[in-house]
Scaffold this motif. Structure first.
Motif, mmCIF file in Angstrom:
data_model
loop_
_atom_site.group_PDB
_atom_site.id
_atom_site.type_symbol
_atom_site.label_atom_id
_atom_site.label_comp_id
_atom_site.label_asym_id
_atom_site.label_seq_id
_atom_site.Cartn_x
_atom_site.Cartn_y
_atom_site.Cartn_z
ATOM 1 N N ILE A 80 -59.743 78.370 -20.996
ATOM 2 C CA ILE A 80 -59.513 78.672 -19.578
ATOM 3 C C ILE A 80 -58.135 78.174 -19.192
ATOM 4 C CG2 ILE A 80 -60.263 78.174 -17.218
ATOM 5 C CD1 ILE A 80 -63.091 77.898 -18.264
ATOM 6 N N ASN A 81 -57.331 79.047 -18.637
ATOM 7 C CA ASN A 81 -55.951 78.683 -18.293
ATOM 8 C C ASN A 81 -55.764 78.740 -16.786
ATOM 9 O OD1 ASN A 81 -53.287 78.047 -18.252
ATOM 10 N ND2 ASN A 81 -52.592 79.800 -19.453
ATOM 11 N N ILE A 82 -56.199 77.682 -16.108
ATOM 12 C CA ILE A 82 -55.978 77.604 -14.677
ATOM 13 C C ILE A 82 -54.573 77.073 -14.376
ATOM 14 C CG2 ILE A 82 -56.734 75.241 -14.226
ATOM 15 C CD1 ILE A 82 -58.346 76.326 -11.864
ATOM 16 N N GLY A 83 -53.833 76.736 -15.439
ATOM 17 C CA GLY A 83 -52.465 76.253 -15.281
ATOM 18 C C GLY A 83 -51.425 77.342 -15.198
ATOM 19 N N LEU A 84 -51.833 78.579 -14.987
ATOM 20 C CA LEU A 84 -50.870 79.694 -14.902
ATOM 21 C C LEU A 84 -49.847 79.475 -13.794
ATOM 22 C CD1 LEU A 84 -53.372 82.664 -15.352
ATOM 23 C CD2 LEU A 84 -51.601 81.972 -16.974
ATOM 24 N N GLU A 85 -50.274 78.881 -12.692
ATOM 25 C CA GLU A 85 -49.353 78.648 -11.582
ATOM 26 C C GLU A 85 -48.218 77.718 -12.002
ATOM 27 O OE1 GLU A 85 -48.026 78.812 -7.468
ATOM 28 O OE2 GLU A 85 -49.358 80.057 -8.687
ATOM 29 N N GLY A 86 -48.561 76.629 -12.674
ATOM 30 C CA GLY A 86 -47.527 75.703 -13.134
ATOM 31 C C GLY A 86 -46.608 76.330 -14.154
ATOM 32 N N MET A 87 -47.145 77.161 -15.042
ATOM 33 C CA MET A 87 -46.314 77.846 -16.039
ATOM 34 C C MET A 87 -45.383 78.857 -15.379
ATOM 35 S SD MET A 87 -49.311 78.317 -18.902
ATOM 36 C CE MET A 87 -50.374 76.918 -19.299
ATOM 37 N N MET A 88 -45.861 79.521 -14.328
ATOM 38 C CA MET A 88 -44.995 80.422 -13.574
ATOM 39 C C MET A 88 -43.856 79.657 -12.909
ATOM 40 S SD MET A 88 -47.389 83.249 -11.656
ATOM 41 C CE MET A 88 -45.955 84.181 -11.135
ATOM 42 N N ILE A 89 -44.175 78.497 -12.334
ATOM 43 C CA ILE A 89 -43.137 77.694 -11.688
ATOM 44 C C ILE A 89 -42.078 77.278 -12.702
ATOM 45 C CG2 ILE A 89 -42.691 75.501 -10.520
ATOM 46 C CD1 ILE A 89 -45.476 75.731 -9.261
ATOM 47 N N MET A 90 -42.511 76.856 -13.883
ATOM 48 C CA MET A 90 -41.558 76.493 -14.922
ATOM 49 C C MET A 90 -40.720 77.700 -15.338
ATOM 50 S SD MET A 90 -44.083 74.028 -17.167
ATOM 51 C CE MET A 90 -42.854 73.524 -18.363
ATOM 52 N N GLY A 91 -41.348 78.883 -15.356
ATOM 53 C CA GLY A 91 -40.606 80.096 -15.681
ATOM 54 C C GLY A 91 -39.568 80.451 -14.636
ATOM 55 N N THR A 92 -39.899 80.233 -13.356
ATOM 56 C CA THR A 92 -38.921 80.535 -12.309
ATOM 57 C C THR A 92 -37.697 79.639 -12.432
ATOM 58 O OG1 THR A 92 -40.016 79.028 -10.751
ATOM 59 C CG2 THR A 92 -40.660 81.335 -10.670
ATOM 60 N N TRP A 93 -37.931 78.353 -12.702
ATOM 61 C CA TRP A 93 -36.786 77.456 -12.813
ATOM 62 C C TRP A 93 -35.954 77.789 -14.049
ATOM 63 C CZ3 TRP A 93 -34.101 74.242 -15.890
ATOM 64 C CH2 TRP A 93 -33.117 73.469 -15.279
ATOM 65 N N GLY A 94 -36.637 77.965 -15.190
ATOM 66 C CA GLY A 94 -35.905 78.292 -16.412
ATOM 67 C C GLY A 94 -35.146 79.601 -16.300
ATOM 68 N N GLY A 95 -35.763 80.605 -15.671
ATOM 69 C CA GLY A 95 -35.088 81.882 -15.492
ATOM 70 C C GLY A 95 -33.872 81.766 -14.592
ATOM 71 N N ALA A 96 -33.982 80.970 -13.521
ATOM 72 C CA ALA A 96 -32.855 80.795 -12.610
ATOM 73 C C ALA A 96 -31.719 80.038 -13.276
ATOM 74 C CB ALA A 96 -33.311 80.065 -11.344
ATOM 75 N N TRP A 97 -32.072 79.000 -14.028
ATOM 76 C CA TRP A 97 -31.047 78.187 -14.693
ATOM 77 C C TRP A 97 -30.267 79.006 -15.718
ATOM 78 C CZ3 TRP A 97 -31.572 76.580 -19.975
ATOM 79 C CH2 TRP A 97 -30.507 75.784 -20.434
#
Length: 418
Positions: A80-97
């Motif tokens: 069960i991956n309820i951590g999708l929100e946190g992984m998305m947040i990490m993706g937004t920062w990495g993508g912006a950087w």
């Protein structure tokens, strides 16, 4: 054993002819479209089927679709991956950087890598150390938000003078299918019943499309082919159905769970990148995911852990989000009229099946919806802002009776278990 490894259980009493699943989906899509078309003309709100609304729905639905695909990969392997929100947040920062430094393609790769890192942490906690999946997922969400805040303060504040956002990030270009999009726009402008509605929906789908949008839609059939039509996918899904039986046949359960959760994180990270690399957003902004990871999880559940179903769920949630952003209270208010029509159709179907209690409940719900539409002029702005979240709750409540998750989803596995 074959049925267990394939992730299917024989159904009892399959008598009579039934429409295939894809045919039922297409039929309900057609019913929903007709209801929207009637509603747009009866209420005088053409934005319900306008190309602008559809474009906004596609743009806002892509992050939800990618998060849902990420949830699908993990949960088909039993995690069960309820951590999708946190992984998305990490993706937004990495993508912006990376996008700010080297362009949108680099941003996309970095977003996938940052999301995969979140997936790896979740896999280590749940697969190797046996941490409860929900607890680990919540921890990933908190860690992702905290890490993004710290890194944003460290890296972006000296440039943007704001610790909560990045400087503007280059975007992917968008493309339109010419001259088809021009013809569709002309038909939409005629405002003819049915014809303009079809033209508006199709025009929104073939106009202003970015490569990231194309990639997201391509990943739906790719996920289906890999998970349901390949030996790798058969073994991966067996880990989510019966890991003990899979291990007895030589499947390395740990390895497949790790691969699935890392891919899940990468997909969620790409979903985060869609919020900053597609046109319409300047760059990274703290809180911009706005619970889309959770909505993606709901889209996956609504889709019954199937790629085609979660695509429909993402489209529904993206449409509700795009509608309230494009047209606000007026369009959302008009949806109560459309919901009334759909509930009447459901009631008629239940009567035909001789399910009188269900038909009565549907008619009662239709009466409530129409009363809200008739006795109010528009909905409060505070309510329309949460339209996607309310749609999520309603849809899950309706679909909850027909869900079939993987048998071993969320269960702890240890090598040598009987």
């Amino acid at each position: 054993m074959t049925s267990v490894l394939a992730g299917r259980t024989p159904s009892a009493g399959q008598g009579g002819k039934k429409l295939p699943g894809w045919a039922r989906v297409l039929l309900w899509v057609a019913v929903g479209f007709v209801a929207l078309a009637i509603t747009s003309y009866q209420t005088g709100v053409p934005q319900l089927t306008g190309s602008g609304t559809v474009q906004a729905a596609v743009r806002l639905g892509i992050p939800i679709l990618l998060a849902a695909l990420g949830g699908l990969w993990a949960e088909r392997a039993g995690v069960i991956n309820i951590g999708l929100e946190g992984m998305m947040i990490m993706g937004t920062w990495g993508g912006a950087w990376a996008g700010y430094q080297w362009g949108p393609l680099a941003g996309l790769i970095a977003a996938a890598a940052f999301g995969a890192l979140g997936g790896l942490l979740h896999a280590i906690a749940t697969v190797s150390f046996g941490v409860n999946h929900i607890v680990s997922g919540v921890a990933i969400n908190l860690l992702g938000a905290g890490a993004a805040k710290y890194l944003s303060t460290l890296v972006f504040e000296p440039i943007s003078q704001n610790p909560r956002q990045s400087p503007p990030v280059p975007k992917f270009d968008t493309y339109s299918m010419q001259p088809v999009s021009g013809w569709l726009q002309q038909l939409e402008d005629l405002q003819r019943v049915g014809i303009s509605d079809v033209a508006g929906v199709l025009g929104g789908l073939v106009s202003g499309v970015s490569p990231l949008t194309m990639l997201a839609y391509l990943l739906v059939p790719v996920s289906y082919l890999v998970l349901w039509r390949s030996p790798f996918g058969l073994r991966l899904r067996s880990c989510g159905e019966n890991p003990v039986a899979a291990a007895s046949l030589g499947v390395n359960v740990y390895r497949y769970k790790y691969v699935a959760v890392i891919i899940s994180g990468a997909l969620a990270g790409i979903g985060g990148a869609a919020l900053i690399l597609n046109p319409g957003q300047a760059g990274y902004l703290e809180g911009q995911t706005n619970n889309r990871g959770y909505i993606g999880l709901a889209a996956m559940i609504f889709g019954n852990w199937r790629p085609g179903g979660l695509l429909g769920g993402a489209a529904l949630f993206g449409y509700s989000d795009g509608l309230q952003l494009r047209s606000g209270e007026t369009s959302v208010h008009a949806l109560f009229y459309g919901a009334t029509l759909l509930l009447v159709v459901v009631a008629a179907l239940q009567l035909w099946r001789r399910r009188f209690t269900a038909a009565g409940i549907s008619l009662l719900a239709a009466a409530v919806m129409y009363s809200v539409y008739w006795f109010t002029d528009q909905l409060p702005e505070e309510l329309t802002a949460y339209t996607p979240h309310l749609v999520t709750l309603v849809v899950l409540g309706v679909a909850a009776q027909q869900l079939r998750p993987p048998e071993a989803n969320g269960l702890q596995y240890r090598r040598g278990m009987d």
